[in-house]
Design a protein around this motif. Sequence first.
Motif, PDB file in Angstrom:
ATOM      1  N   GLU A 174      -5.025   6.777  -4.867  1.00  0.00           N
ATOM      2  CA  GLU A 174      -5.771   6.119  -3.789  1.00  0.00           C
ATOM      3  C   GLU A 174      -6.228   4.737  -4.266  1.00  0.00           C
ATOM      4  N   GLU A 433      -9.563   3.106   8.569  1.00  0.00           N
ATOM      5  CA  GLU A 433      -8.792   2.058   9.241  1.00  0.00           C
ATOM      6  C   GLU A 433      -7.322   2.452   9.230  1.00  0.00           C
ATOM      7  N   TRP A 434      -6.664   2.121  10.297  1.00  0.00           N
ATOM      8  CA  TRP A 434      -5.262   2.497  10.460  1.00  0.00           C
ATOM      9  C   TRP A 434      -4.399   1.587   9.621  1.00  0.00           C
ATOM     10  N   ASP A 435      -3.483   2.174   8.890  1.00  0.00           N
ATOM     11  CA  ASP A 435      -2.572   1.395   8.072  1.00  0.00           C
ATOM     12  C   ASP A 435      -1.179   1.458   8.688  1.00  0.00           C
ATOM     13  N   GLU A 436      -0.679   0.293   9.123  1.00  0.00           N
ATOM     14  CA  GLU A 436       0.618   0.257   9.811  1.00  0.00           C
ATOM     15  C   GLU A 436       1.744   0.708   8.880  1.00  0.00           C
ATOM     16  N   ASP A 437       1.677   0.250   7.624  1.00  0.00           N
ATOM     17  CA  ASP A 437       2.754   0.553   6.673  1.00  0.00           C
ATOM     18  C   ASP A 437       2.944   2.048   6.501  1.00  0.00           C
ATOM     19  N   SER A 438       1.839   2.750   6.191  1.00  0.00           N
ATOM     20  CA  SER A 438       1.987   4.177   5.894  1.00  0.00           C
ATOM     21  C   SER A 438       1.775   5.029   7.137  1.00  0.00           C
ATOM     22  N   GLN A 439       1.463   4.374   8.258  1.00  0.00           N
ATOM     23  CA  GLN A 439       1.252   5.098   9.518  1.00  0.00           C
ATOM     24  C   GLN A 439       0.236   6.225   9.371  1.00  0.00           C
ATOM     25  N   HIS A 442      -6.569   5.121   6.444  1.00  0.00           N
ATOM     26  CA  HIS A 442      -7.066   4.968   5.074  1.00  0.00           C
ATOM     27  C   HIS A 442      -8.585   4.883   5.131  1.00  0.00           C
ATOM     28  N   MET A 444     -11.838   3.053   4.723  1.00  0.00           N
ATOM     29  CA  MET A 444     -12.114   1.615   4.698  1.00  0.00           C
ATOM     30  C   MET A 444     -12.838   1.245   3.397  1.00  0.00           C
TER      31      MET A 444
END
Lengths: 582, 582
Positions: A174, A433-439, A442, A444
């Motif tokens: 992490e 928060e939403w992480d686009e890469d890992s969908q 995460h 914050m």
Amino acid sequence: MYRSHNCGQLNASHINQEVTLAGWVQKSRNKGFMIWVDLRDRYGITQLIFDEQRTQKEVLELATTLGREFVIQVKGTVIERESKNAAMATGDIEILVSELTVLNASITPPFTIEDETDGGEDIRMKYRYLDIRRNPVKNSLLFRHKVAMEVRNYLSAQNFVEVETPVLIKSTPEGARDFVVPSRMNQGQFYALPQSPQTFKQLLMVGGMDKYFQIVKCFRDEDLRADRQPEFTQIDCEMAFVEQEDIIQTFEGLASHLLKQVKGIDTGAFPRMTYDEAMKKYGNDKPDIRFGMEFGELNAVAQHKDFAVFNNSELVVGIAVPGAASYTRKQIDELIEWVKRPQVGASGMVYAKYEADGSIKSSVDKFYDAADLQQWAQITGAQPGDLIVVLSGDAHKTRTRLSALRMELATRLGLRNPEVFAPLWVVDFPLLEWDEDSQRFHAMHHPFTSPKPEDISLLETNPGAVRANAYDLVLNGNEIGGGSIRIHDKATQALMFKYLGFTEEQAKAQFGFLMDAFQYGAPPHGGLAFGFDRLVAILGGQETIRDFIAFPKNNSGRDVMIDAPSTIDETQLTELHIKLRG
Amino acid sequence: MYRSHNCGQLNASHINQEVTLAGWVQKSRNKGFMIWVDLRDRYGITQLIFDEQRTQKEVLELATTLGREFVIQVKGTVIERESKNAAMATGDIEILVSELTVLNASITPPFTIEDETDGGEDIRMKYRYLDIRRNPVKNSLLFRHKVAMEVRNYLSAQNFVEVETPVLIKSTPEGARDFVVPSRMNQGQFYALPQSPQTFKQLLMVGGMDKYFQIVKCFRDEDLRADRQPEFTQIDCEMAFVEQEDIIQTFEGLASHLLKQVKGIDTGAFPRMTYDEAMKKYGNDKPDIRFGMEFGELNAVAQHKDFAVFNNSELVVGIAVPGAASYTRKQIDELIEWVKRPQVGASGMVYAKYEADGSIKSSVDKFYDAADLQQWAQITGAQPGDLIVVLSGDAHKTRTRLSALRMELATRLGLRNPEVFAPLWVVDFPLLEWDEDSQRFHAMHHPFTSPKPEDISLLETNPGAVRANAYDLVLNGNEIGGGSIRIHDKATQALMFKYLGFTEEQAKAQFGFLMDAFQYGAPPHGGLAFGFDRLVAILGGQETIRDFIAFPKNNSGRDVMIDAPSTIDETQLTELHIKLRG
């Protein structure tokens, strides 16, 4: 004894005393019959004088050989100076030298040892030991020490205990990338260097230590952006039996104390703002509130006209730039180019000049009449003489872009005065928060942050809306500290790991010790960490942290002075059970 | 607010006040109609009382469910205690509880949270967060903090500046083995963790920083002997424009201050002894001088008789063991076995009992008459009632063995009182020592130590006889600090590297930056480093450092609590350009 006094110490009260000084030759002036030398050490500069009349011939001759940065020792008498220099602590006196010893010669330094040097960044870093002789760097390091001592004494007086936590710990996937250390004694295994002592300080709370702090090195193996260092220093703090309010009070106390002690400034109580408010008003979760230029949302007054760009935008938002109605067309075109730079990413900028006579002229006069533009002025708080600049598009991105523009304009307008200090608490951060890469979501802050009890029910239905008991301390547009109330029971912590996409097995392997610890009477606890390098730099009135670090690394993570990192022997690799990839 | 007071704070002056406390259940006694709970936090223990008469039924019922180490919050009234406990700060009062909240439950801890616990070392380390709740560990950590604060405030008041030096540095082959850190950004290259900030502190002196200190983590990847840690803490110090005497005065000042402040002890001026004298008198370069038992060399009086063992020995040396003439045959046989253990390595031991009546009886009466033995007594300083023990053989080894025996006997005789403090400077260390393995000289301190000017000429002819400007501070048989005056010119430093077997190329690759720095006006400088873990342990009256370190590692370098080191992902290895050996 190499010296009886230092070079910043002697004044008129010492006249006629015999003294011994040692230090570096700052400069010398040779008039043949008389030689003056400025002798420098950490404490100041003292003028030495050698002359035909009063100085022995050999001493005078030796004095002619002194070059810049020679290290010398002199004995002599303190005498009154003919032409006094009130700007210098030692400006009333000089030393008539009777004995001179060259302790060490110097070749010509690669740059001048002056406040304003002729050396560029690269050469100064390579010869950092010479750079440190310069007042700006020396004083930054002395200032850092002073701030550290203030922190330690203040917190100790409040029953905080400094506890050293280990540097050789365990790698966790992490967060940022860990630096790792291969273990020789445990084949195929690695230690990691801490990104922060987070779990250890929580375990100290479980251990009853109650109030902990540590000024401690932390490590992140990230691609280095400007002014980031792979190793950096935190003031790491944690308290048990506290709520958010206790933490805020305690560390506002510390920050106020520092501002008072090292800057002589009393800011009064720090204002607070929610994350949502900060984003709406400043497009930024660490707003610089030394100046206004708050965001005005213009959707209601700028949409549903014939201007398609605004009509198709999620958000239309502007700020009033004080006194900028006088900007020329060229200046405004340059601003438009500035917001279009890839680093900012806007596709364009609309503007309106609020002239001194009360009229408003905009770049979109085709679509908006005077009454419309008056509404813009009202919403952005523009006064006659101001320039209104407006961006539009996706809400989040547009806010971020307008924030960048706001900061840039404030810098150009001289509104970011480093000797003005405007602290601010930002509270109620989102938990996830939403992480686009890992969908996936995460944390914050980090996975140990507790959700607000009233928002826990949203975890299943609307995770992005869950607020955390998390807070940042912002100073002049910089996050100087951040923290949270932690989870302190095993079930909630396990749930959090689940939401963050850990399997039960992964959670146990990485953080089993922490969840185990929570079973044995973990108290409610929370804390905060200050970025010490940044804090010291801001208090010191500087934008960059580099001169507040004795031996910083460059943007490739290299120490160019010692030339590290470097290759190591095959023997060492073998002992560590590793080999290089081809 | 979780609490209005802590658990060590309330006394008779608070009677009738309404208070809120929070902490851990130390123990509870349930007499049915009445329940007492000892509530513990970092500050002390306060007795809580719940009773049928005065406590609400639900509260009383909840109180019956409390187990050891539950975390609770209570509100109640401070009342006078019936049976007072003068041994406790809070012993005059108890809290009549009106509200009880269980903040967190606890399963049964793996060992008791008592001063004398039932938990062994291994289990205590695995659950270190519980171990820290125990007074002996908690107080050791508080004590460590207190000592650190004293050090920082004392040195700061004397113009020392704490400067943080980097943790990610360069690997050097000299000295102990380095821990290394593969660099992701610099493929195939490694940082090393510092064994000490030695070169950086010297560069700070070149940089004019004048008086430096740092309480700093250092790292050595060595096979761990008992009570050694792979990461340890030093008080690292350096000064410019100083001679050995300045350093000794300065840091004797620091050590005296600590003894005075934290122990209330004034030792007066510290005695000094040369390395040669320490080896001759005590067989040890860090002699424990809390007691006598000085070596008496018996060659002159014990050789050239008919005892071949002594005649064939380079050295015959004895000590008088006070009051040990009364040792039984069995006790003496056990001593002889003790010196024959492989760790000591003697082949035997001769002894002589100096009886109370003045007669002396030895184990070698066949070879030595009463007059001979009286000479032994005189030389070893034996008094009637003492036992004289004698070892013989190779001079160096015999001294080392007799030193081990001296320490063992002193321990048995109770002469190593941890509350007595006997500091000592050992000076004039050899510059070099011969290493049998590599068949070359090694630097006894490190390659930056300066030889005594008067001995420099011996470097070519008799390197082993060259003395260094090096000194150790010894406390109760432990080296707590050591340092030297450094070389500060490039030519001498290059010469030293040559004598130590470096090629010019190696010296340049490893320490080129330091030799470069010496060209730009390096001042004379020197310093010292204290082993902080050891210093704190000794001041705390303990033999082992482990309880003065919050999260120590075991003898395999493992943190058994977090289970580190551990394996890392293949992805991480790939990014770091390394792979494991099969």
